[in-house]
Design a protein around this motif. Structure first.
Motif, mmCIF file in Angstrom:
data_model
loop_
_atom_site.group_PDB
_atom_site.id
_atom_site.type_symbol
_atom_site.label_atom_id
_atom_site.label_comp_id
_atom_site.label_asym_id
_atom_site.label_seq_id
_atom_site.Cartn_x
_atom_site.Cartn_y
_atom_site.Cartn_z
ATOM 1 N N SER A 184 -21.336 41.123 -22.008
ATOM 2 C CA SER A 184 -20.807 41.424 -20.233
ATOM 3 C C SER A 184 -19.151 42.347 -20.778
ATOM 4 C CB SER A 184 -20.142 39.563 -20.310
ATOM 5 O OG SER A 184 -19.347 39.076 -21.780
ATOM 6 N N GLU A 185 -18.667 42.804 -21.466
ATOM 7 C CA GLU A 185 -17.970 43.463 -21.655
ATOM 8 C C GLU A 185 -18.425 44.257 -21.582
ATOM 9 O OE1 GLU A 185 -16.063 43.481 -25.651
ATOM 10 O OE2 GLU A 185 -15.535 41.265 -26.099
ATOM 11 N N ILE A 186 -19.514 45.192 -21.954
ATOM 12 C CA ILE A 186 -19.842 46.920 -21.465
ATOM 13 C C ILE A 186 -19.951 46.820 -20.109
ATOM 14 C CG2 ILE A 186 -21.751 47.945 -22.047
ATOM 15 C CD1 ILE A 186 -20.496 48.282 -24.559
ATOM 16 N N ALA A 187 -20.544 45.674 -19.629
ATOM 17 C CA ALA A 187 -20.913 45.123 -17.751
ATOM 18 C C ALA A 187 -20.135 45.192 -16.826
ATOM 19 C CB ALA A 187 -21.579 44.434 -17.406
ATOM 20 N N GLU A 188 -19.029 44.577 -17.652
ATOM 21 C CA GLU A 188 -17.171 44.919 -17.127
ATOM 22 C C GLU A 188 -16.507 46.681 -17.220
ATOM 23 O OE1 GLU A 188 -12.835 43.570 -17.541
ATOM 24 O OE2 GLU A 188 -14.790 42.245 -18.948
ATOM 25 N N TRP A 189 -17.410 47.110 -18.337
ATOM 26 C CA TRP A 189 -16.634 49.010 -18.779
ATOM 27 C C TRP A 189 -16.913 49.194 -17.572
ATOM 28 C CZ3 TRP A 189 -18.739 52.946 -19.678
ATOM 29 C CH2 TRP A 189 -17.433 54.426 -20.555
ATOM 30 N N LEU A 190 -18.361 48.633 -17.563
ATOM 31 C CA LEU A 190 -19.235 49.796 -15.855
ATOM 32 C C LEU A 190 -18.595 49.734 -14.920
ATOM 33 C CD1 LEU A 190 -22.894 49.715 -18.052
ATOM 34 C CD2 LEU A 190 -21.401 51.946 -17.463
ATOM 35 N N GLY A 191 -18.347 48.472 -14.627
ATOM 36 C CA GLY A 191 -18.258 48.093 -13.325
ATOM 37 C C GLY A 191 -16.765 48.330 -12.909
ATOM 38 N N CYS A 192 -15.808 48.507 -13.767
ATOM 39 C CA CYS A 192 -14.681 49.066 -13.207
ATOM 40 C C CYS A 192 -15.141 50.527 -13.537
ATOM 41 C CB CYS A 192 -13.358 49.419 -14.937
ATOM 42 S SG CYS A 192 -13.317 47.699 -15.069
ATOM 43 N N LYS A 193 -16.076 51.261 -14.377
ATOM 44 C CA LYS A 193 -16.235 52.544 -13.537
ATOM 45 C C LYS A 193 -16.644 53.031 -12.810
ATOM 46 C CE LYS A 193 -14.747 54.857 -17.959
ATOM 47 N NZ LYS A 193 -13.879 55.335 -17.636
ATOM 48 N N ILE A 194 -17.428 52.210 -12.046
ATOM 49 C CA ILE A 194 -18.079 52.213 -11.026
ATOM 50 C C ILE A 194 -17.138 52.107 -9.855
ATOM 51 C CG2 ILE A 194 -19.780 51.188 -9.359
ATOM 52 C CD1 ILE A 194 -21.954 50.771 -11.521
ATOM 53 N N ALA A 195 -16.275 51.406 -9.830
ATOM 54 C CA ALA A 195 -15.072 50.922 -8.468
ATOM 55 C C ALA A 195 -14.592 51.975 -9.150
ATOM 56 C CB ALA A 195 -14.729 49.982 -9.156
ATOM 57 N N ALA A 196 -14.330 52.878 -9.971
ATOM 58 C CA ALA A 196 -12.903 53.279 -10.307
ATOM 59 C C ALA A 196 -13.498 55.316 -9.144
ATOM 60 C CB ALA A 196 -12.937 53.964 -11.769
ATOM 61 N N ARG A 197 -15.209 55.061 -9.011
ATOM 62 C CA ARG A 197 -14.853 56.844 -8.330
ATOM 63 C C ARG A 197 -15.240 56.715 -7.479
ATOM 64 N NH1 ARG A 197 -21.884 54.981 -7.739
ATOM 65 N NH2 ARG A 197 -21.405 53.563 -6.786
ATOM 66 N N VAL A 198 -14.583 58.194 -6.816
ATOM 67 C CA VAL A 198 -13.857 58.903 -6.456
ATOM 68 C C VAL A 198 -15.021 59.371 -4.924
ATOM 69 C CG1 VAL A 198 -12.505 60.573 -5.287
ATOM 70 C CG2 VAL A 198 -12.362 59.997 -7.148
ATOM 71 N N HIS A 199 -15.070 58.041 -4.163
ATOM 72 C CA HIS A 199 -16.167 59.540 -2.694
ATOM 73 C C HIS A 199 -16.000 59.934 -2.317
ATOM 74 C CE1 HIS A 199 -17.893 54.422 -3.631
ATOM 75 N NE2 HIS A 199 -17.069 54.226 -3.351
#
Length: 86
Positions: free
Chosen positions: A71-86
């Protein structure tokens, strides 16, 4: 005798309700993140220029065996996805 069986059933039901965290070995962490094992350990090393304080810290399970909480790896990946510039 019946009372003992009822108590056993209650204990069994309570244990089955507990959700254990899924632990990922390094091989799975590299697969899910797309990062090499060297990069992962560099991200955990405060002396490295790749150090990332947001990357989840591994859990030592035994001598010579570590794993990461899924769940911690999934959360870290989720933060990376959310932080990407569109």
């Amino acid at each position: 005798m019946e009372n003992l069986n009822i108590n056993n059933q209650t204990e069994t039901n309570n244990l089955s309700a507990v959700r254990l965290p899924r632990m990922l070995p390094l091989k799975e962490v590299t697969y899910h993140t797309g990062l090499s094992s060297t990069t992962i350990y560099d991200m955990l090393d405060k002396r490295s220029n790749r150090y990332d304080p947001t990357f989840p810290i591994q859990v030592k399970l035994s001598k010579g065996r570590v794993a990461w909480v899924e769940s911690e790896i999934a959360e870290w990946l989720g933060c990376k996805i959310a932080a990407r510039v569109h």
